[in-house]
Design a protein around this motif. Sequence first.
Motif, PDB file in Angstrom:
ATOM      1  N   ASP A 177      13.284   5.194  -7.389  1.00 17.69           N
ATOM      2  CA  ASP A 177      12.999   4.825  -5.998  1.00 17.69           C
ATOM      3  C   ASP A 177      11.723   3.982  -5.907  1.00 17.69           C
ATOM      4  N   ASP A 178      10.715   4.370  -6.673  1.00 18.59           N
ATOM      5  CA  ASP A 178       9.469   3.595  -6.675  1.00 18.59           C
ATOM      6  C   ASP A 178       9.696   2.186  -7.212  1.00 18.59           C
ATOM      7  N   ALA A 213       4.058   5.701  -5.531  1.00 22.37           N
ATOM      8  CA  ALA A 213       4.183   5.634  -6.989  1.00 22.37           C
ATOM      9  C   ALA A 213       3.101   6.469  -7.671  1.00 22.37           C
ATOM     10  N   LEU A 214       1.880   6.415  -7.160  1.00 19.10           N
ATOM     11  CA  LEU A 214       0.803   7.218  -7.748  1.00 19.10           C
ATOM     12  C   LEU A 214       1.112   8.711  -7.656  1.00 19.10           C
ATOM     13  N   THR A 215       1.653   9.127  -6.532  1.00 21.89           N
ATOM     14  CA  THR A 215       1.999  10.543  -6.368  1.00 21.89           C
ATOM     15  C   THR A 215       3.068  10.968  -7.367  1.00 21.89           C
ATOM     16  N   GLN A 225       0.826  -1.210   0.000  1.00 25.10           N
ATOM     17  CA  GLN A 225       0.000   0.000   0.000  1.00 25.10           C
ATOM     18  C   GLN A 225       0.858   1.258   0.000  1.00 25.10           C
ATOM     19  N   GLN A 226       1.927   1.249   0.777  1.00 27.76           N
ATOM     20  CA  GLN A 226       2.814   2.407   0.818  1.00 27.76           C
ATOM     21  C   GLN A 226       3.500   2.620  -0.527  1.00 27.76           C
ATOM     22  N   ALA A 227       3.975   1.533  -1.124  1.00 29.88           N
ATOM     23  CA  ALA A 227       4.628   1.646  -2.432  1.00 29.88           C
ATOM     24  C   ALA A 227       3.649   2.140  -3.492  1.00 29.88           C
ATOM     25  N   SER A 228       2.400   1.685  -3.420  1.00 32.62           N
ATOM     26  CA  SER A 228       1.395   2.111  -4.401  1.00 32.62           C
ATOM     27  C   SER A 228       1.093   3.598  -4.279  1.00 32.62           C
ATOM     28  N   ASN A 258      -3.925   0.212 -12.563  1.00 34.22           N
ATOM     29  CA  ASN A 258      -3.614  -0.970 -11.761  1.00 34.22           C
ATOM     30  C   ASN A 258      -3.530  -0.621 -10.279  1.00 34.22           C
ATOM     31  N   LEU A 259      -2.822   0.450  -9.972  1.00 34.83           N
ATOM     32  CA  LEU A 259      -2.625   0.826  -8.571  1.00 34.83           C
ATOM     33  C   LEU A 259      -3.910   1.338  -7.920  1.00 34.83           C
TER      34      LEU A 259
END
Length: 229
Positions: A144-145, A55-57, A49-52, A87-88
């Motif tokens: 980083d993402d 990445a969206l930001t 959830q944190q990675a998603s 997807n996210l």
Amino acid sequence: MGRAKGKFHRSVWVMLLALGSACAQPQAPAQSAAAVSAGDANELLNQLQQASQTALTNLSHLRVEKWKTDSNSKRQAQSDVESIQRNLQSAMPEILNQLRAQPDGLTQTVRVYRNVDALYDVFSSVTEAAGAFGSKDDFQSLQDDLGAIERARRTVADRMEKLAGAKEAELAQIKTALQQAQAAPAGPPKKVIVDDNEPPKKASSKKKAKPAKPASTGTSSGAAAASPQ
């Protein structure tokens, strides 16, 4: 990277295929699937959830139209970005909810891995394009993402390995218990008593003769009256 990635994928699927066969030899006690899930399910969900969200930001800040490349490459990159965002925002939350509802499910864990693996491939392509045609800041944030997604993918793979081992141990225990039940001596056979003696015959009862009825008195009186005086 492609060769190492291929080896990594093969090792994961070989591990999954091992679940289909229960070992005939006794195995050392292993954690149950529920015990495996209790400790790392929430950690995995939080990690994804944190990675998603991050990445969206970062994807929302991309300006693909300003990249120094031809229009076809820009359209392809923009299409990939939109695919990742869908997807996210949709597929990933649904799959994570399925895993949250059944944290010890191997099927749910495999679905998460397949989605993260596909996401990694597309995200890697966008990151490479950003490094070649975009700004340095865009490339660094996406890099980083991508690293966070790669770590999440390895976490899911480790989880699959633990669950597969636990499931295999459970199958081996069931097989051993079944073999022991089949090898246990059967109980003594039931005794069946056969009585071949003829039952005693019942004595036949003879009917008693009924006594003859006496002659009617009325007939005698009539006969006497008919005789001459």
